[in-house]
Design a protein around this motif. Structure first.
Motif, PDB file in Angstrom:
ATOM      1  N   ALA A 262       0.833  -1.304   0.179  1.00 46.42           N
ATOM      2  CA  ALA A 262      -0.038  -0.170  -0.010  1.00 46.42           C
ATOM      3  C   ALA A 262       0.924   1.324  -0.127  1.00 46.42           C
ATOM      4  N   LEU A 263       1.896   1.301   0.781  1.00 55.53           N
ATOM      5  CA  LEU A 263       2.713   2.503   0.887  1.00 55.53           C
ATOM      6  C   LEU A 263       3.552   2.530  -0.487  1.00 55.53           C
ATOM      7  N   GLN A 264       4.074   1.404  -1.196  1.00 55.00           N
ATOM      8  CA  GLN A 264       4.749   1.578  -2.395  1.00 55.00           C
ATOM      9  C   GLN A 264       4.048   2.012  -3.571  1.00 55.00           C
ATOM     10  N   ALA A 265       2.834   1.552  -3.527  1.00 53.22           N
ATOM     11  CA  ALA A 265       1.619   1.818  -4.492  1.00 53.22           C
ATOM     12  C   ALA A 265       1.166   3.369  -4.232  1.00 53.22           C
ATOM     13  N   PHE A 266       0.944   3.877  -3.132  1.00 54.75           N
ATOM     14  CA  PHE A 266       0.517   5.207  -2.889  1.00 54.75           C
ATOM     15  C   PHE A 266       1.637   6.306  -3.567  1.00 54.75           C
ATOM     16  N   MET A 267       2.978   5.710  -3.278  1.00 55.33           N
ATOM     17  CA  MET A 267       3.940   6.723  -3.509  1.00 55.33           C
ATOM     18  C   MET A 267       4.183   6.585  -5.001  1.00 55.33           C
ATOM     19  N   ARG A 268       4.229   5.514  -5.731  1.00 50.51           N
ATOM     20  CA  ARG A 268       4.429   5.591  -7.022  1.00 50.51           C
ATOM     21  C   ARG A 268       3.224   6.191  -7.718  1.00 50.51           C
ATOM     22  N   LEU A 269       1.926   5.925  -7.363  1.00 45.88           N
ATOM     23  CA  LEU A 269       0.903   6.695  -7.811  1.00 45.88           C
ATOM     24  C   LEU A 269       0.713   8.084  -7.831  1.00 45.88           C
ATOM     25  N   LYS A 270       1.382   8.558  -6.562  1.00 43.77           N
ATOM     26  CA  LYS A 270       1.205   9.996  -6.420  1.00 43.77           C
ATOM     27  C   LYS A 270       2.312  10.954  -7.436  1.00 43.77           C
ATOM     28  N   TYR A 271       3.469  10.275  -7.148  1.00 45.59           N
ATOM     29  CA  TYR A 271       4.511  11.093  -7.826  1.00 45.59           C
ATOM     30  C   TYR A 271       4.654  10.896  -9.334  1.00 45.59           C
TER      31      TYR A 271
END
Length: 291
Positions: A262-271
């Motif tokens: 969830a953390l990795q997906a959030f950061m990848r999607l956000k940036y």
């Protein structure tokens, strides 16, 4: 006892994501090890968490719980937000959380993840959805180990309350299909009260959202909503596969591994999908709110 170790370096994420112009995406990171926490190593892990959280920038939460018992046959798509919340509250108030996964990214580009194993849930005695319990067993969860070595509710609640990660500005939180995860997180944080049974969730959706803001702040994001906006398939592991993320290392696919994805997906999607512009997703928790 298992001594706390230094944080696992994430050189690929050692970028300062607060720049106005996002940096190019890093290659997929190696697997992030999940730190498994039982009663015997709780104290050193809480010390590590407290030190690591002092520089936290992002955090993600996943909770494993024994399924949905109340309102399981209802069509949530036809319910109002208040009705969805009432159903979630009935389940979270009545059922016992089993595992808490936390993944934290700090200002130095390091990521650490924990899987806290709770004592107290007994499949033979406590209400649950049998399919959910079987699902957790297939993923490697041992209810016998939880009963014998799990963390006592009051100890975990007190330790998390003092770790410095909650009720603090400057930390953005992520989850996936987060209504129940966030609800059970609030319950876990209250487990030192009411004889270890935890406080009941607020009576209204508005009260719940206020409690979430008090605990996690204003920057709470649900990866489900972000992924759907980009046409990604449902399911956290399918989203992670489409984003070429690497699963957590040294861990079965349980709560700790879920928080890492969830953390990795959030950061990848956000940036790298939204160029840092994710305000339209802020505070929208999938599973209760209606868009």
């Amino acid at each position: 006892m298992h001594p706390a170790q230094p944080p696992f370096p994430m050189a690929q994420y050692a970028l300062h994501y607060h720049h106005a112009v996002p940096m190019p995406p890093p290659p997929p990171p190696p697997g992030i090890p999940v730190r498994t926490v039982w009663e015997d190593n709780l104290e050193p892990e809480l010390v590590f968490l407290r030190n690591f959280a002092a520089n936290a920038r992002y955090a993600a939460v996943t909770v494993h719980y024994p399924g949905v018992v109340h309102g399981a046959q209802q069509s949530h798509g036809l319910m109002t937000a208040e009705a969805r919340y009432a159903t979630m509250k009935a389940n979270a108030d009545a059922l016992k959380p089993i595992q808490l996964g936390l993944a934290v990214y700090n200002d130095f580009g390091h990521v650490a993840a924990w899987e806290f194993n709770l004592r107290g849930f007994h499949p033979a005695a406590d209400p649950h959805a049998p399919s959910s319990v079987e699902y957790l067993k297939r993923r490697g969860l041992s209810f016998r180990d939880h009963q014998a070595h799990g963390v006592a509710a009051a100890r975990l609640a007190a330790g998390l309350d003092g770790c410095g990660l909650f009720r603090r500005p400057g930390v953005s939180w992520a989850t996936y299909a987060g209504a129940y995860h966030v609800a059970y997180l609030l319950k876990i944080l209250s487990l030192g009260n009411n004889g270890g049974g935890g406080a009941l969730l607020p009576d209204s959706l508005g009260g719940f959202l206020d409690a979430v803001r008090q605990c996690l702040g204003e920057d709470v994001y649900d990866v489900v909503r972000m992924a759907a906006d980009r046409g990604l398939p449902p399911g956290l592991e399918r989203v992670a596969a489409d984003l070429s993320l690497v699963p957590a290392a040294l861990s079965p696919r349980l709560a700790g591994a879920g928080s890492v994805l969830a953390l990795q997906a959030f950061m990848r999607l956000k940036y790298y999908e939204f160029g840092g512009e994710v305000n339209r997703f802020r505070g929208l928790i999938h599973g209760i709110q209606v868009t």
